[in-house]
Design an enzyme around this catalytic site. Sequence first.
Site, short mmCIF file in Angstrom:
data_model
loop_
_atom_site.label_atom_id
_atom_site.label_comp_id
_atom_site.label_asym_id
_atom_site.label_seq_id
_atom_site.Cartn_x
_atom_site.Cartn_y
_atom_site.Cartn_z
CG HIS A 276 99.65 48.75 45.31
ND1 HIS A 276 99.44 47.83 46.32
CD2 HIS A 276 98.89 48.31 44.27
CE1 HIS A 276 98.62 46.90 45.91
NE2 HIS A 276 98.25 47.16 44.67
CG HIS A 277 95.36 49.85 45.38
ND1 HIS A 277 95.20 50.18 44.05
CD2 HIS A 277 95.67 48.51 45.39
CE1 HIS A 277 95.39 49.10 43.29
NE2 HIS A 277 95.67 48.07 44.09
CE LYS B 218 94.93 42.62 41.99
NZ LYS B 218 95.17 42.97 40.58
CG ASP C 291 99.30 48.55 39.71
OD1 ASP C 291 99.42 47.64 38.85
OD2 ASP C 291 98.40 48.56 40.58
CG HIS D 134 102.04 45.98 42.62
ND1 HIS D 134 102.91 45.63 41.62
CD2 HIS D 134 100.80 45.96 42.07
CE1 HIS D 134 102.23 45.42 40.50
NE2 HIS D 134 100.94 45.62 40.75
CG ASP D 135 98.22 43.89 42.48
OD1 ASP D 135 97.79 44.59 43.43
OD2 ASP D 135 97.97 44.12 41.28
#
Length: 508
Positions: A423-424, A372, A452, A368-369
């Site tokens: 996811h955000h 980053k 999360d 998901h991240d």
Amino acid sequence: MDDFIFADEANNDVETNELDPWNILLVDDEPGVHQVTQMVLREFEFDNRKLNLISAYSGQQGLEIMASHSDIALAIIDVVMETDDAGLQLVRSIREELQNNYTRLVLRTGQPGQAPEEDVITNYDIDDYKDKTELTSNKLLTLLYASLRSYRDICVIDSHRRSLEQVILASTEIFEASSLKTFASAVLKQICNLLNIDGAIFYCTSLNEDIDSNSDYRVLAVSGNMAAYETRNKSELPESVRKAFEYALNQKQSYVNGDTYTGYFSTSLGSENLLYVSMDRELDDMDKQLLDIYASNVAVTYESLLLRDEILETQKELAYMLGEAVEQRSKETGSHVRRVALYSHFFAIKYGLSMQEAELIKLASPLHDVGKIVIPDSILKKPGKLTEDEWLIMQSHAQQGAELLKSSDNDVIKMGSIIAGQHHERWDGTGYPNKLKGEDIHISGRITALADVFDALGSIRYYKDAWPLEKILEEINTQKGKQFDPKLVEILNDNIDDILKIRDQYPD
Ligand code: C2E
Ligand code: SIN
Ligand code: SIN
Ligand code: FE
Ligand code: FE
């Protein structure tokens, strides 16, 4: 005659350490034959076990005894009793009706003309055929030795085969529960037990069939004493093992060389598997038979495991690898992506998704991240609050992650792209990057969002401390129907104990 052991008395005065006697059935309508036979065999012992001679005086009686005893090593059967071929009928009944293929059968006749030896041996499943006049006491003893030896071997093979069936049964469970490596280790341990060896060398390896060159294989499992080779690759194997494997691969078959067995078995999907067994003694026929059964069966089990394992394992590794690379920079600890994966799987199942969908979400959620990766350290590791510009850059990690993964054909990676991108997003449509709303947000995105945040709130970040559980649940319930899918928040509330169990399993 008093010192003979009769069936009925046999159990009365058995010494504690004495092995059970071999059960021998004598079927003959002449009482004199029984007496003489008992006399001759009185002192007989084989493998430290005495004889227990059971008498039957007709074919019918013989059949009844055979039917009620499963452990008769040898039956010596007269041909002519109540009928001219009562003995022959008895043989047939034992093999066909009772399905007893273990008991050794010897026919004994006084009138050879009536049942010519060649016909009988050809047509009846017997082990020997003796004329009564031929059966002197020496010959009888020889017959006993040969029959018992053969019966003993058959029993050993049978017990091995049954052990093996256990192993195969067990493998179903192994298959359900764990990986190829665990499976292979369990198999090796079983073989060690079955062959009654320890200190032997075992290798079970699998070719990496995804590469065209069929030259590579890896060590799956080794026996305890060779643990040093556990994780080595092919080039680090002992010379002798490597040579044996190369030979088996060239010949495409298993072979035995003195005290080593090299098993070769291929699957219909084209993977090739090798097993190397070195013992401190010559392999006997039973060892070979056992290993052959093993080799032919293992391929079947192996194939489904291989499929499941190779595909899922690579995908999972990849997902975790990428996810962890990100974590390490953003101070999300090693366990964060694993916890998120397990929470997500749990939510997916409770939400009512299929096992396959849930599995896919579990495998993909660690990604998901992944976006980053592109965020500079100065922002990612900033101890305090972000400026507006920094916050815009930070938010781009969602879109960046989706882009990074979107071109893959792989189902897990494709799912990862959706999750990274969504996811955000928030249930009420105020999230980023696309302000998607409600069920327009993919279920995997909604699930991972909750997993999360639940985990992030309970964890330390550069910019925040870990929150106590109470505060986490309060925040999440405040956001029910705003940030989060209300149905998922309910699932969390209803199953908080299970969720906390997962959390405790993977502490930071
Ligand atoms: P993250 O640390 O993995 O946090 C993931 C999400 O958990 C956040 O997404 C947010 O929804 C929730 N969350 C984490 N900490 C808090 C908190 O203290 N209060 C509340 N209400 N929610 C929290 P969000 O906000 O979109 O942030 C995405 C990522 O941006 C965060 O991932 C983190 O890496 C970074 N970030 C967010 N705020 C800050 C900050 O103030 N300082 C720094 N240095 N990074 C921040
Ligand atoms: C048996 O006693 O029935 C089997 C013989 C053996 O395993 O030694
Ligand atoms: C197993 O042991 O689990 C499979 C191998 C075999 O079938 O013998
Ligand atoms: Fe994020
Ligand atoms: Fe995260």
